[in-house]
Design an enzyme around this catalytic site. Structure first.
Site, PDB file in Angstrom:
ATOM      1  N   ASP A  36       1.816  -5.717   7.961  1.00 61.19           N
ATOM      2  CA  ASP A  36       0.626  -4.877   7.923  1.00 61.19           C
ATOM      3  C   ASP A  36      -0.585  -5.800   7.736  1.00 61.19           C
ATOM      4  O   ASP A  36      -0.653  -6.551   6.751  1.00 61.19           O
ATOM      5  CB  ASP A  36       0.743  -3.879   6.762  1.00 61.19           C
ATOM      6  CG  ASP A  36      -0.428  -2.903   6.727  1.00 61.19           C
ATOM      7  OD1 ASP A  36      -1.551  -3.306   7.069  1.00 61.19           O
ATOM      8  OD2 ASP A  36      -0.212  -1.745   6.320  1.00 61.19           O
ATOM      9  N   TYR A  50     -11.184  -0.137  10.824  1.00 61.45           N
ATOM     10  CA  TYR A  50     -12.395   0.350  10.146  1.00 61.45           C
ATOM     11  C   TYR A  50     -12.737  -0.481   8.920  1.00 61.45           C
ATOM     12  O   TYR A  50     -13.744  -0.241   8.276  1.00 61.45           O
ATOM     13  CB  TYR A  50     -12.246   1.833   9.754  1.00 61.45           C
ATOM     14  CG  TYR A  50     -10.954   2.152   9.028  1.00 61.45           C
ATOM     15  CD1 TYR A  50     -10.823   1.894   7.674  1.00 61.45           C
ATOM     16  CD2 TYR A  50      -9.869   2.685   9.705  1.00 61.45           C
ATOM     17  CE1 TYR A  50      -9.640   2.152   7.008  1.00 61.45           C
ATOM     18  CE2 TYR A  50      -8.683   2.962   9.048  1.00 61.45           C
ATOM     19  CZ  TYR A  50      -8.569   2.695   7.703  1.00 61.45           C
ATOM     20  OH  TYR A  50      -7.393   2.952   7.063  1.00 61.45           O
ATOM     21  N   LYS A  51     -11.880  -1.462   8.565  1.00 63.92           N
ATOM     22  CA  LYS A  51     -12.165  -2.321   7.408  1.00 63.92           C
ATOM     23  C   LYS A  51     -12.974  -3.524   7.896  1.00 63.92           C
ATOM     24  O   LYS A  51     -14.133  -3.372   8.243  1.00 63.92           O
ATOM     25  CB  LYS A  51     -10.855  -2.689   6.716  1.00 63.92           C
ATOM     26  CG  LYS A  51     -10.199  -1.464   6.060  1.00 63.92           C
ATOM     27  CD  LYS A  51      -8.820  -1.718   5.480  1.00 63.92           C
ATOM     28  CE  LYS A  51      -8.283  -0.430   4.843  1.00 63.92           C
ATOM     29  NZ  LYS A  51      -6.821  -0.464   4.657  1.00 63.92           N
ATOM     30  N   ARG A  63     -12.826  -3.863  -7.239  1.00 63.45           N
ATOM     31  CA  ARG A  63     -12.496  -4.643  -6.042  1.00 63.45           C
ATOM     32  C   ARG A  63     -13.755  -4.914  -5.224  1.00 63.45           C
ATOM     33  O   ARG A  63     -14.567  -4.017  -5.007  1.00 63.45           O
ATOM     34  CB  ARG A  63     -11.503  -3.796  -5.235  1.00 63.45           C
ATOM     35  CG  ARG A  63     -10.806  -4.476  -4.121  1.00 63.45           C
ATOM     36  CD  ARG A  63      -9.785  -3.539  -3.505  1.00 63.45           C
ATOM     37  NE  ARG A  63     -10.417  -2.536  -2.660  1.00 63.45           N
ATOM     38  CZ  ARG A  63      -9.847  -1.976  -1.591  1.00 63.45           C
ATOM     39  NH1 ARG A  63      -8.609  -2.326  -1.252  1.00 63.45           N
ATOM     40  NH2 ARG A  63     -10.464  -1.075  -0.874  1.00 63.45           N
ATOM     41  N   PHE A 107       0.845  -1.189   0.000  1.00 62.17           N
ATOM     42  CA  PHE A 107       0.000   0.000   0.000  1.00 62.17           C
ATOM     43  C   PHE A 107       0.885   1.245   0.000  1.00 62.17           C
ATOM     44  O   PHE A 107       1.835   1.330   0.781  1.00 62.17           O
ATOM     45  CB  PHE A 107      -0.878  -0.032   1.256  1.00 62.17           C
ATOM     46  CG  PHE A 107      -1.982   0.985   1.259  1.00 62.17           C
ATOM     47  CD1 PHE A 107      -3.099   0.836   0.455  1.00 62.17           C
ATOM     48  CD2 PHE A 107      -1.916   2.091   2.087  1.00 62.17           C
ATOM     49  CE1 PHE A 107      -4.125   1.767   0.477  1.00 62.17           C
ATOM     50  CE2 PHE A 107      -2.936   3.028   2.114  1.00 62.17           C
ATOM     51  CZ  PHE A 107      -4.042   2.867   1.305  1.00 62.17           C
TER      52      PHE A 107
HETATM   53  C1  LIG Z   1      -6.113   0.867   4.523  1.00 64.64           C
HETATM   54  C2  LIG Z   1      -4.641   0.729   4.580  1.00 64.64           C
HETATM   55  C3  LIG Z   1      -3.848   1.687   5.232  1.00 64.64           C
HETATM   56  C4  LIG Z   1      -4.472   2.952   5.742  1.00 64.64           C
HETATM   57  O1  LIG Z   1      -3.725   3.611   6.698  1.00 64.64           O
HETATM   58  P1  LIG Z   1      -4.424   4.755   7.550  1.00 64.64           P
HETATM   59  O2  LIG Z   1      -3.338   5.373   8.308  1.00 64.64           O
HETATM   60  O3  LIG Z   1      -5.460   4.073   8.402  1.00 64.64           O
HETATM   61  O4  LIG Z   1      -5.103   5.693   6.609  1.00 64.64           O
HETATM   62  C5  LIG Z   1      -2.490   1.426   5.365  1.00 64.64           C
HETATM   63  N1  LIG Z   1      -1.938   0.295   4.856  1.00 64.64           N
HETATM   64  C6  LIG Z   1      -2.682  -0.630   4.201  1.00 64.64           C
HETATM   65  C7  LIG Z   1      -2.039  -1.860   3.661  1.00 64.64           C
HETATM   66  C8  LIG Z   1      -4.042  -0.422   4.026  1.00 64.64           C
HETATM   67  O5  LIG Z   1      -4.767  -1.307   3.355  1.00 64.64           O
END
Ligand SMILES: *Cc1c(COP(=O)(O)O)cnc(C)c1O
Length: 397
Positions: free
Chosen positions: A184, A209-210, A356, A113
């Site tokens: 992660d 939040y996911k 997705r 990400f």
């Molecule tokens: C959703 C996501 C994030 C988001 O990070 P935030 O700090 O919560 O905005 C980071 N890494 C991955 C792999 C994600 O899927």
């Protein structure tokens, strides 16, 4: 056995919507609204500042951390909640590098990400000690781990393709090569079984939040292996990670245990949403969740192949290599997703051409997927993506 009809009944799902975007923002658990109202009125409203003690606000990050810990195979008191995932990745990577001071390479993959990669770049620049961020193709990670790897920083389940790394194997390879691991779990926590302790992972972080359905802006979590707690140095050394925050000592002294990864004041109201959203998870067995997830993703892939052959499967065909989402490539993916959303089927789009769909067994069943596929087949037959109104790009895709 987990009762997935019961779990589904615990969510507010708007009429007419088939929600396949819980991997971006999970839906509202029904018990959250009244619990938030009670926290605001009874705790904030009536107890005021005394609620930090009387309502247990100050110990909430540890209490909630332990409930998340069960879902990701963490030992007791190894998970703390707070801040955002990007910040937790910064903390974990900084601690990892400090534990491995003679090595200069942070190894990741090209599918990671962007925020994780940006955070790593920023940290390495700040450290200014000839560190390098190296990214390789996901299937080349294992062979790229070497004697110069300080930290292996990976996202377990790829946010676009849903491809899942073999955490046990890569963690073991990294450990043998002398590298610290940072995982992660954004698309793993609440999506697939994770065994942090069993794998011997050093650090992990994830958002809530996911798949955990804690709401927009809900705090993230961080894990550190118990053997590292005394040695890890918090790079963001805030007062709530201090051994005695209310001593107001001008010198920093890190707290014992995972509490040293706390930084500042916790977001109590949002963390209460998280704590309440975790109630449904107490009734979920992660092996059942995985079996159901595989059943549903397989069903969806087969149905899309049959009814929407224009979409190319982008996720691994082998369920063992896949998380709990299914992605397809389609030339007009953005416009097509807008057309689906307008028809009540909500997934999302990831550049350049990826449609997705998050498949969360807690509230998605075959009927939802069958409807989604029918709507998609009809929209494709009508070439719905050509409509001018679907060509406009919003801020959030
Ligand atoms: C959703 C996501 C994030 C988001 O990070 P935030 O700090 O919560 O905005 C980071 N890494 C991955 C792999 C994600 O899927």
């Amino acid at each position: 056995m987990t009762d997935f009809n019961w779990t589904k009944s615990q969510f507010h799902l708007p009429d007419g919507i088939t929600y396949l975007d819980g991997n971006s923002l999970g839906p509202l658990p029904k018990n959250v609204t009244s619990r938030i109202e009670a926290t605001v009125e009874n705790e904030w409203g009536e107890m005021l500042v005394s609620a930090w003690n009387r309502a247990g606000w100050m110990v909430q990050p540890n209490r909630v951390g332990n409930r998340i810990g069960r879902l990701v195979g963490a030992e007791p008191d190894t998970v703390s909640v707070g801040d955002t995932l990007s910040i937790k990745i910064f903390q974990a990577l900084a601690a990892a590098l400090q534990l491995n001071p003679d090595r200069k390479v942070v190894l990741s993959d090209t599918g990671n990400f962007p925020s994780d990669l940006y955070i790593a770049e920023g940290l390495l620049k700040l450290l200014d000690r000839e560190y390098r961020l190296v990214t390789v193709e996901p299937d080349e990670v294992e062979s790229a781990i070497g004697p110069d790897t300080a930290a292996l920083m990976l996202t377990h389940v790829d946010y676009r393709t849903g491809r899942m790394h073999d955490m046990a194997r890569l963690t073991e390879t990294a450990r043998k090569a002398g590298s610290v691991t940072v995982w992660d779990l954004a698309h793993s926590a609440g999506a697939v079984p994770v065994d942090l302790a069993g794998c011997g992972a050093d650090f992990a972080a994830g958002c809530t939040y996911k798949y955990l359905n804690a709401g927009p802006g809900a705090p993230a979590f961080i894990y550190a292996r118990p053997g590292l707690h005394d040695r890890m140095q918090p790079a963001l050394s805030g007062w709530l990670g201090h051994a005695a925050p209310f001593a107001f000592d001008p010198d920093y002294r890190a707290a014992e245990g995972i509490a040293r990864m706390r930084i500042g004041t916790p977001p109590v109201i949002q963390m209460t949403a998280l704590e309440t959203a975790l109630d449904v998870w107490d009734q979920v067995d992660m092996a059942d969740l995985r079996a159901r997830s595989v059943e549903l993703t397989e069903y969806f892939i087969r149905a899309v192949k049959e009814r929407c052959p224009d979409l190319d499967l982008f996720s691994p065909r082998d369920a063992g290599l896949r998380g709990s989402q299914v992605s397809f490539r389609f030339e007009h993916g953005y416009e097509m997703m807008q057309a689906l959303i307008a028809r009540g089927v909500v997934g999302d789009f990831r550049a350049p051409d990826v449609m997705r769909f998050g498949i969360a067994p807690l509230y998605i069943d075959e009927d939802n997927l069958a409807r989604a596929v029918e709507v998609m087949a009809k929209a494709l037959a009508e070439k719905a993506w050509q409509k001018a109104e679907y060509q406009v790009r919003a801020d959030v895709t």
